[in-house]
Motif scaffolding. Structure first.
Motif, PDB file in Angstrom:
ATOM      1  N   GLU A 107       0.846   3.786  -3.027  1.00 55.06           N
ATOM      2  CA  GLU A 107       0.635   5.205  -2.551  1.00 55.06           C
ATOM      3  C   GLU A 107       2.229   6.550  -3.494  1.00 55.06           C
ATOM      4  N   LYS A 145       2.261   6.736  -6.404  1.00 59.75           N
ATOM      5  CA  LYS A 145       1.509   7.646  -7.099  1.00 59.75           C
ATOM      6  C   LYS A 145       1.518   8.831  -7.218  1.00 59.75           C
ATOM      7  N   ARG A 146       1.396   9.174  -5.693  1.00 58.93           N
ATOM      8  CA  ARG A 146       1.729  10.822  -4.952  1.00 58.93           C
ATOM      9  C   ARG A 146       3.209  11.304  -6.288  1.00 58.93           C
ATOM     10  N   TRP A 188       0.788  -1.002  -0.336  1.00 59.76           N
ATOM     11  CA  TRP A 188       0.088   0.444  -0.420  1.00 59.76           C
ATOM     12  C   TRP A 188       0.878   1.211   0.490  1.00 59.76           C
TER      13      TRP A 188
END
Length: 317
Positions: free
Chosen positions: A172, A175-176, A168
């Motif tokens: 994440e 993506k950021r 996760w």
């Protein structure tokens, strides 16, 4: 006046230790300690020596060296790497039997009040012994909790939770950060390589500081003839330093063989022992000049390479 203190039996460590064998084990262990992925601990003791120290402090002095090495996990005539070979159930039972004979309990408590990287309590736990460990440094305590206490407390379910949340966090973060790592089709930018810069007090050129210009000199790069490095190019007219990407097979010493001859990324350095050198005018930039610029205006920065991954295979620059 009589001494009423009960005397314990002599233990193995007071008689002898298989130092030569353990030295060989330490050579196996370089770079392989399982705690390294959790936190770097510069005084971490080798697991093989820690295991031997724990057992030798508990086992009776009258056992043979052959028996001691067997309980360590060594096999005559076979290469065994102790740091990644836990004891089997038979060895653990024999250690417990000896402990009951010497200490009156099958699982005596091993105390390490300044456990640091946790090698001693880790090896004691491998033999099913009671362990008490602490340290003045809270980082060491957290590392030991993650490496020993929580796995023993929560069992296999902990691994599933770790895998879940590691994935996760990775997804994440990817993506950021995607907008900061624009990539071409088929590749993924992994990181940018920057150098601090100072202004040469002689010619006023912007000088990138680096103790070497290697990008990849790994064994795999040598095998593939894909050594990679940066070559600083003098540009006095624009008062800056440009860069060329150099790739090729290994030459003599630390050189790369290129179409223009051999290039040594260790020679074209712009800083060594805190003293800089300008590639444009070859002026020596003393360390007090670098420190002064850093204090007054702060060091500058210059991008000199981008590392990308092609598919899931290897890095390219």
């Amino acid at each position: 006046m009589s001494d009423s203190t009960s005397k314990r039996p002599a233990v193995f460590i007071e008689k002898m230790m298989p130092v030569q064998v353990l030295n060989e084990q330490v050579n196996f262990e370089h770079g392989g300690n399982p705690f390294k992925g959790l936190h770097r601990w510069y005084s971490r003791k080798p697991l093989s020596f820690s295991r031997a120290s724990v057992l030798a402090s508990l086992l009776p002095a009258d056992i043979t060296m052959q028996e001691f090495e067997y309980l360590l996990g060594l096999v005559p005539g076979k290469e065994v790497k102790l740091y990644k070979t836990p004891p089997n159930s038979v060895q653990i039972k024999k250690v417990h039997d000896y402990c009951e004979k010497v200490w009156g309990t099958r699982t005596p408590t091993v105390l390490d009040a300044f456990a640091g990287g946790g090698s001693i309590p880790f090896e004691a736990a491998r033999y099913g012994l009671n362990v008490l460990a602490s340290d003045l440094n809270p980082v060491a305590v957290v590392t030991m909790k993650a490496a020993m206490e929580y796995p023993l407390k929560f069992g296999p379910d902990l691994q599933q939770d770790i895998d879940k949340w590691v994935k996760w966090v990775g997804d994440e973060a990817e993506k950021r950060l995607a907008e900061f790592f624009p990539s071409l089709p088929g590749e993924t930018v992994q990181y940018y390589l920057w150098a601090h810069t100072v202004v040469c007090p002689n010619c006023e050129s912007i000088v990138p500081l680096s103790p070497n210009w290697w990008l990849d000199k790994s064994s795999s790069a040598i095998k593939k003839a894909q050594l990679a490095a940066i070559k600083p190019i003098s540009n006095p007219d624009e008062k800056k330093v440009d860069f060329d990407l150099v790739k090729g097979k290994k030459g003599n010493g630390s050189t790369i063989i290129t179409a223009d001859g051999e290039y040594d990324p260790d020679i074209a350095v712009t800083i060594s022992r805190s003293v800089g050198k300008c590639p444009n005018c070859h002026n020596i930039i003393e360390d007090d000049v670098i420190k002064s610029q850093a204090k007054i205006n702060g060091l500058g920065h210059q991008l000199y390479a981008v590392a990308s991954k092609i598919g899931n295979n290897y890095l390219t620059f």
